[in-house]
Design an enzyme around this catalytic site. Structure first.
Site, PDB file in Angstrom:
ATOM      1  N   ALA A  40      -6.682  -1.302  24.342  1.00 32.56           N
ATOM      2  CA  ALA A  40      -6.967  -2.086  23.395  1.00 32.56           C
ATOM      3  C   ALA A  40      -6.507  -3.803  23.543  1.00 32.56           C
ATOM      4  CB  ALA A  40      -6.605  -1.767  21.846  1.00 32.56           C
ATOM      5  N   HIS A  71       0.868  -1.135   0.031  1.00 33.36           N
ATOM      6  CA  HIS A  71       0.040  -0.050  -0.046  1.00 33.36           C
ATOM      7  C   HIS A  71       0.826   1.134   0.114  1.00 33.36           C
ATOM      8  CE1 HIS A  71      -3.338  -2.524   2.026  1.00 33.36           C
ATOM      9  NE2 HIS A  71      -3.579  -2.689   0.789  1.00 33.36           N
ATOM     10  N   ASP A 109      -1.215   0.130  25.236  1.00 31.72           N
ATOM     11  CA  ASP A 109      -1.295   1.264  26.419  1.00 31.72           C
ATOM     12  C   ASP A 109      -2.670   1.819  26.834  1.00 31.72           C
ATOM     13  OD1 ASP A 109       1.319   0.240  26.566  1.00 31.72           O
ATOM     14  OD2 ASP A 109       2.099   2.297  25.922  1.00 31.72           O
ATOM     15  N   ALA A 110      -3.102   2.028  25.265  1.00 35.39           N
ATOM     16  CA  ALA A 110      -4.623   2.725  25.524  1.00 35.39           C
ATOM     17  C   ALA A 110      -5.713   1.887  25.761  1.00 35.39           C
ATOM     18  CB  ALA A 110      -4.823   3.407  24.090  1.00 35.39           C
ATOM     19  N   LEU A 133      -1.457   1.293  21.063  1.00 40.78           N
ATOM     20  CA  LEU A 133      -2.880   0.718  21.217  1.00 40.78           C
ATOM     21  C   LEU A 133      -3.076  -0.135  22.610  1.00 40.78           C
ATOM     22  CD1 LEU A 133      -3.421  -0.379  17.632  1.00 40.78           C
ATOM     23  CD2 LEU A 133      -4.891   1.066  18.701  1.00 40.78           C
ATOM     24  N   VAL A 162      -4.424  -6.484  22.347  1.00 37.75           N
ATOM     25  CA  VAL A 162      -3.333  -6.460  21.588  1.00 37.75           C
ATOM     26  C   VAL A 162      -2.760  -7.705  21.676  1.00 37.75           C
ATOM     27  CG1 VAL A 162      -1.398  -5.472  20.179  1.00 37.75           C
ATOM     28  CG2 VAL A 162      -3.264  -4.148  21.077  1.00 37.75           C
ATOM     29  N   PRO A 163      -2.217  -8.743  20.781  1.00 38.37           N
ATOM     30  CA  PRO A 163      -1.818 -10.058  20.857  1.00 38.37           C
ATOM     31  C   PRO A 163      -0.343  -9.730  20.741  1.00 38.37           C
ATOM     32  CG  PRO A 163      -2.872 -10.067  18.875  1.00 38.37           C
ATOM     33  CD  PRO A 163      -3.276  -8.797  19.421  1.00 38.37           C
ATOM     34  N   THR A 164       0.422 -10.782  21.016  1.00 43.01           N
ATOM     35  CA  THR A 164       1.915 -10.727  20.833  1.00 43.01           C
ATOM     36  C   THR A 164       2.332 -10.892  19.422  1.00 43.01           C
ATOM     37  OG1 THR A 164       1.917 -12.848  21.583  1.00 43.01           O
ATOM     38  CG2 THR A 164       2.377 -11.393  23.166  1.00 43.01           C
ATOM     39  N   SER A 165       1.380 -11.656  18.779  1.00 47.36           N
ATOM     40  CA  SER A 165       1.663 -11.825  17.243  1.00 47.36           C
ATOM     41  C   SER A 165       0.594 -11.814  16.485  1.00 47.36           C
ATOM     42  CB  SER A 165       2.570 -13.005  17.183  1.00 47.36           C
ATOM     43  OG  SER A 165       1.815 -14.092  17.371  1.00 47.36           O
TER      44      SER A 165
END
Ligand code: Q5B
Length: 608
Positions: free
Chosen positions: A297, A273, A294-295, A292, A299-302
């Site tokens: 969300a 893109h 920290d905010a 994200l 979030v996975p590790t991978s």
């Protein structure tokens, strides 16, 4: 963009630029969802009007085609989505024209490479007019069970597999169109499926952002959790980080930013893109994922762990009673297109046409099995092409040369002959090339140029039956038939037709046998004894010589020769040849700007 629902089961779109496949995919999706009305109300095809036939389930429907955006919007005032399949060159102008229509609320721009400055103008206009732009460089979006933009979610099989024919509880937003397909699949595997999915597109400045859609999803009661798939490059994810930090989102957000591998490269990397470019730390996938996380969300590790955290989040919501998984329904079966069913060998269908002379399906067209490139490489001429397309075989060079001589000699015979006269009159009446040409061609018949086949038929019959010229000519006279190939308006025994002489000379030199021609000459000797104008004319010369070509070349069986003579191939030579002259006469008259022809009174005998 603070609105909630963008689409519903009654949403209708206007589709800009006729693209059969994505429109048909939208209609197939409609049918799969049990929509009552097609989601495409009209097509805008600049400069064209009418209808396009498409399928809605098993039924064929006619979708109106409009030549302008304005006309389409006037005709379909309830169609509020504009799906723009214009090229990158014209996408911005047509999108702006659509945004300016009061009836249009959402514009989806598919093209890649739309200039950034144009997009910025579109975004500014959309914001100040409370409209939504999805894209550019996007596949679009989908509201499961309700409405789908163009090619979103791919094939019907994929849509069924991803359970997109009915709404689930998950809102998805990502950048990539291709990856959105992947995510619809993943989400369908571990949750009750998508409620709405949007691919915002991979440009640096998307018409609407990840956070725009997340905030919108947050207002849609049916959406219970959100999944976000971002990518490295740009700062778009940070507006979502801000929204999360400010507590504007109160539903779980599971997010992953792709592109963590960029760090493995020594230099800056540009992915597929325009916006997916590794740059500053903040723009890295790692940086965005951490922000994200920290905010707030999830979030996975991978990426590999993404599916598991989506499942975990969904299961938790089910346990908490916040989601009652939707009841599964069986989507209707979409009838397969005949073409694909035939291709896969599932059905057979009778053909409507048989063709044995040419084939344009392969890499290059073939004439009687001979590819175009061979025709050119072998230095074939028009005589060879006629051999292939008319006689379905390659004839010896002397035969094809003879055909070419016939074409050249019959190409024209001045402006006074019937055909040329008609063509000239027609051209002077202001008619076009084809009309002028056919008006001349239509004069070709038993008296003018179209006596070749009959000459061949009668000469062959008389010769093969062993009739003397006297028996033949007098027999014809008794039946009241003029001998085809004999007689001319201006040629005489003492002013022979040069064309006939040239053809005879060529044949005497190159043909193995000229028995039919010699017979025609004997007939001429007899007719000339009756009247000086009863010469062997060009039709008679070609007719008799072609019999010699067919019989002497060894390339045709007796049965084939009989069939050629019976069907009547040979007038085709005159038609083909004279077309060259008639086209020339048309151009000549037009070039000379000749006025309407009117025949003079003095040249007509008015009588009672
Ligand atoms: N008589 C060609 O006739 C023409 C006779 C015949 C026995 C005959 C006539 C004819 C057969 C058809 C034919 C091709 C109409 C001609 C061509 C291409 C062209 C044209 C161009 C080009 C001419 C006078 C007396 C009468 C008739 C008798 C005539 N033909 N008898 N067999 N074939 N031919 N067409 O001059 O006793 O007085 O009553 O139909 O082969 O079209 O250049 O113009 O390249 O564009 O009008 O070359 O021959 O003669 O009709 O006054 O007849 O001769 O029965 O006898 P005319 P008419 P009688 S090539």
């Amino acid at each position: 963009m603070a609105t909630g629902q963008l689409f519903s089961r009654t949403t209708q779109a206007l589709f800009y630029n006729y693209k059969q496949l994505p429109i048909q995919r939208m209609l197939d999706f409609d049918f799969l969802c049990g929509r009552e009305t097609p989601s495409v109300a009209g097509i805008i095809n600049p400069g064209a009007e009418g209808f396009q036939k498409l399928f809605f389930g098993q039924e064929e429907i006619a979708i109106p085609v409009h030549s302008t955006i304005e006309a389409a919007c006037t005709a379909h005032p309830t169609a509020d989505v504009f799906i723009n399949f214009a090229s990158f060159r014209s996408a911005a102008a047509s999108s702006m024209a659509a945004l300016k229509q009061p009836t249009i609320r959402v514009v989806a721009i598919i093209a890649e490479g739309v200039p950034v400055s144009d997009i910025k103008q579109l975004i500014a206009y959309a914001h100040s007019n409370n409209k939504v732009v999805i894209g550019p460089a996007t596949v679009g979006g989908i509201q499961a069970g309700a409405f789908k933009i163009g090619d979103t979610a791919g094939t019907i099989d994929n849509i069924v597999q991803c359970k997109l024919y009915r709404p689930g509880s998950v809102g998805f937003v990502g950048k990539s169109g291709g990856m959105s397909n992947e995510m619809y699949n993943t989400i369908a595997r571990v949750t009750d499926g998508i409620y709405e999915g949007i691919a915002i597109g991979g440009d640096v400045f998307p018409g609407s952002t990840l956070s725009d859609h997340i905030l919108r999803f947050n207002n849609i009661p049916q959406i219970k959790m959100m999944v976000v798939l971002g990518e490295l490059g740009g700062r778009d994810e940070y507006s979502l980080v801000e929204a999360l930090k400010q507590g504007k989102v109160n539903k779980p957000v599971v997010a992953w930013v792709c592109g963590t591998c960029a760090r493995l490269f020594k230099s800056e990397v540009q992915f597929g893109h325009a916006g997916a470019k590794s740059g500053a730390e903040m723009e890295s996938a790692q940086g965005k994922n951490q922000a994200l996380r920290d905010a707030g969300a999830i979030v996975p590790t991978s990426y590999e762990a993404f599916e598991a955290v989506i499942k975990e989040t969904f299961d938790k919501l089910v346990e908490q009673g916040k989601i009652t998984p939707v009841k599964e329904v069986m989507p209707p079966h979409i009838p397969e297109d005949l073409s694909s069913a035939i291709k896969s060998g599932k059905v057979r269908a009778p053909t409507h046409i048989i063709s044995t002379i040419s084939d344009d399906r392969g890499e290059e067209p073939c004439y009687a099995g001979v590819p175009m490139s061979s025709i050119v490489e072998r230095g074939y001429g028009v005589g060879d092409v006629i051999s292939l397309l008319w006689f379905k075989r390659s004839l010896p060079r002397y035969c094809t040369h003879f055909i070419e001589i016939c074409i050249m000699l019959c190409a024209d015979h001045g402006p006074c002959v019937s055909g040329a006269h008609n063509t000239i009159v027609t051209a002077r009446a202001g008619k076009d090339l084809v009309s002028s040409l056919v008006s001349g061609l239509l004069t070709i018949g038993p008296r003018f140029g179209g006596a070749i086949d009959d000459a061949a038929r009668y000469f062959k019959d008389a010769h093969d039956r062993g009739l003397t010229p006297y028996e033949f000519v007098e027999g014809m006279k008794k039946k009241g038939i003029r001998v085809p190939g004999i007689g001319h308006r201006i040629k005489r025994g003492d002013n022979r037709d040069k064309r006939v002489e040239l053809l005879q000379r060529f044949a005497r030199t190159h043909f193995p046998s000229v028995k039919y021609m010699e017979y025609a000459v004997q007939v001429e000797t007899y007719t000339l004894s009756k009247a000086n104008n009863l010469v062997l004319n060009v039709d008679g010369a070609i007719g008799s010589l072609f019999l010699d070509l067919l019989a002497g070349s060894g390339m045709f069986s007796k049965q084939e020769i009989d069939e050629i003579v019976e069907i009547g191939y040979l007038n085709g030579l005159f038609v083909l040849a004279r077309s060259i002259g008639l086209i020339g006469h048309t151009f000549d008259q037009k070039r000379l700007k000749q006025p309407l022809y009117r025949h003079p009174w003095e040249d007509v005998l008015y009588t009672k």
